[in-house]
Design an enzyme around this catalytic site. Sequence first.
Site, PDB file in Angstrom:
ATOM      1  N   ASN A   7      44.370  38.513  32.454  1.00  0.00           N
ATOM      2  CA  ASN A   7      44.775  39.916  32.356  1.00  0.00           C
ATOM      3  C   ASN A   7      44.340  40.405  30.976  1.00  0.00           C
ATOM      4  OD1 ASN A   7      46.039  42.371  32.234  1.00  0.00           O
ATOM      5  ND2 ASN A   7      48.071  41.608  32.816  1.00  0.00           N
ATOM      6  N   LYS A  14      45.829  37.815  28.411  1.00  0.00           N
ATOM      7  CA  LYS A  14      46.856  36.872  28.877  1.00  0.00           C
ATOM      8  C   LYS A  14      46.232  35.968  29.923  1.00  0.00           C
ATOM      9  CE  LYS A  14      50.603  40.198  28.623  1.00  0.00           C
ATOM     10  NZ  LYS A  14      51.169  41.222  29.453  1.00  0.00           N
ATOM     11  N   ARG A  90      43.135  40.786  36.720  1.00  0.00           N
ATOM     12  CA  ARG A  90      43.992  41.935  37.023  1.00  0.00           C
ATOM     13  C   ARG A  90      43.302  43.234  36.573  1.00  0.00           C
ATOM     14  NH1 ARG A  90      47.817  45.385  33.611  1.00  0.00           N
ATOM     15  NH2 ARG A  90      48.553  46.736  35.249  1.00  0.00           N
ATOM     16  N   HIS A 179      51.479  49.307  39.574  1.00  0.00           N
ATOM     17  CA  HIS A 179      52.393  48.157  39.750  1.00  0.00           C
ATOM     18  C   HIS A 179      52.314  47.607  41.179  1.00  0.00           C
ATOM     19  CE1 HIS A 179      55.351  49.805  36.479  1.00  0.00           C
ATOM     20  NE2 HIS A 179      54.520  48.931  35.933  1.00  0.00           N
ATOM     21  N   GLY A 207      60.766  48.244  34.265  1.00  0.00           N
ATOM     22  CA  GLY A 207      60.473  47.504  33.028  1.00  0.00           C
ATOM     23  C   GLY A 207      60.213  48.507  31.938  1.00  0.00           C
ATOM     24  N   ASN A 208      59.269  48.182  31.081  1.00  0.00           N
ATOM     25  CA  ASN A 208      58.884  49.137  30.067  1.00  0.00           C
ATOM     26  C   ASN A 208      58.218  50.337  30.740  1.00  0.00           C
ATOM     27  OD1 ASN A 208      58.877  49.829  27.462  1.00  0.00           O
ATOM     28  ND2 ASN A 208      56.936  48.817  27.004  1.00  0.00           N
ATOM     29  N   ARG A 238      57.712  56.952  28.232  1.00  0.00           N
ATOM     30  CA  ARG A 238      57.098  57.985  29.080  1.00  0.00           C
ATOM     31  C   ARG A 238      58.188  58.808  29.762  1.00  0.00           C
ATOM     32  NH1 ARG A 238      53.880  53.881  32.484  1.00  0.00           N
ATOM     33  NH2 ARG A 238      52.930  52.719  30.781  1.00  0.00           N
ATOM     34  N   GLU A 331      65.769  43.156  36.674  1.00  0.00           N
ATOM     35  CA  GLU A 331      66.259  41.775  36.820  1.00  0.00           C
ATOM     36  C   GLU A 331      67.437  41.475  35.905  1.00  0.00           C
ATOM     37  OE1 GLU A 331      62.927  38.980  36.431  1.00  0.00           O
ATOM     38  OE2 GLU A 331      61.676  40.417  37.506  1.00  0.00           O
ATOM     39  N   ASN A 332      67.553  42.242  34.808  1.00  0.00           N
ATOM     40  CA  ASN A 332      68.545  41.867  33.792  1.00  0.00           C
ATOM     41  C   ASN A 332      69.687  42.833  33.545  1.00  0.00           C
ATOM     42  OD1 ASN A 332      67.359  39.327  32.736  1.00  0.00           O
ATOM     43  ND2 ASN A 332      65.611  40.679  32.362  1.00  0.00           N
ATOM     44  N   GLU A 383      53.522  38.782  39.348  1.00  0.00           N
ATOM     45  CA  GLU A 383      52.224  39.391  39.630  1.00  0.00           C
ATOM     46  C   GLU A 383      51.106  38.363  39.507  1.00  0.00           C
ATOM     47  OE1 GLU A 383      53.852  42.265  36.850  1.00  0.00           O
ATOM     48  OE2 GLU A 383      52.403  43.689  37.647  1.00  0.00           O
TER      49      GLU A 383
END
Length: 396
Positions: A7, A14, A90, A179, A207-208, A238, A331-332, A383
């Site tokens: 990615n 990454k 990706r 996404h 997420g972010n 955003r 998730e958190n 992903e």
Amino acid sequence: MKILVVNAGSSSLKYQLFDMDTNEVLAKGLCERIGIDGSVTHKRPDKPDYKANVDFPDHRAAIECVLALLTDKEKGVIASVEEISAVGHRFAHGGEKLRASAVLGADEIKYLESIVGLNPLHGPPAISGFKACKEVMPNVNHVGVFDTSYYSDMEDYAYIYPIPYELYEKHKIRRYGFHGTSHRYVAGKAAELLGNKNAKIITCHLGNGSSITATVNGKAVDTSMGFTPQDGVPMGTRSGAIDPTVVTYIQKAEGLTAEEADKVLNKEAGLYGVSGISSDCRDIREAAANGNYRAKLAMKILCHNIKKIVGSYVAEMNGVDAVVFTAGIGENDRDLRQEVCKEMSFLGIEIDEAYNQNCPRGEIADLSAKGAKVKTFVIPTNEEYMIALDTQNLTK
Ligand code: ADP
């Protein structure tokens, strides 16, 4: 079969190396500050992380470093690069033509280069990352996996904006959605859990960057992100969806250029803009717990907008079988899940609030209250695994 997933961003790369026979991640890591100076973090599940400063003038230097680490006698996990059967890349944007993951040849790259205008931030580095990997590993197949391709089957009335049709024809201005790889992965898992391939599923990737997608029969029918990832729910920095006239009004009222107004809505808005504290949900929660009004307001606006979109997708699909929360916040943030699912019982969405507060992190959890008509799940996204799976399916 071993598959490398890459990615590439403008200054980062990454990577994860998968063993598809055991579904294990053998090693993963991150090259940073490409084109500036350079550093790498390389992780193996069985050893302490390895971190080093390495000169990365370009993406090629970074991928060469990754391959050296993967084959290193001590830090490595494979004996030679030949063990890597294929590479999955990706891409945020596949435009209108790359409607599914594909082995990347000259035609695909030419097309991706022709649409960088639609995707100026992610497109050029992803293409450079691919080219560098192809040069260093010319003998294996390289597969592109596109965030947008999950939305390729949406109906025209879901992706055409009510603006002059010529603007779509001329500039390809339409809803693309983003996404998609994450939504495809968690919607697939939810369908598996429901034992129903034809299920109606709403997936909330929070997420972010955040987006919400409606899936029927394994296909996306609508999604909250649009022409760019700016649409939909408020995000870290955003704004998400706002009255479009606000943009031109800000330009006039504040004397801003189009680029400056764009920056306000992309980098200075959302949770950060409302709270004035941070784009990170954890910081905002902490400030809210200490009584900060704007921090509390930012979270309320986020929950309100998620609820609105979930409700509209239930109407659009004439029902829903499961709602899924995923990504960093989904998730958190237990309180956010509780807030969003509160007073949704008329739609059949009801969660076990005690279990929601106590379910283990990092695993699939079924939050549904006993007897709830609709299942509510937390499903950690993956992903990279989805990219590896597509790469395997297209190359084995
Ligand atoms: P990205 O879009 O960059 O991949 P992530 O999916 O990692 O982002 O999500 C980042 C967001 O998740 C941040 O806002 C962060 O505060 C939030 N987050 C992570 N852990 C928690 C937590 N325990 N509680 C609330 N929010 C969290």
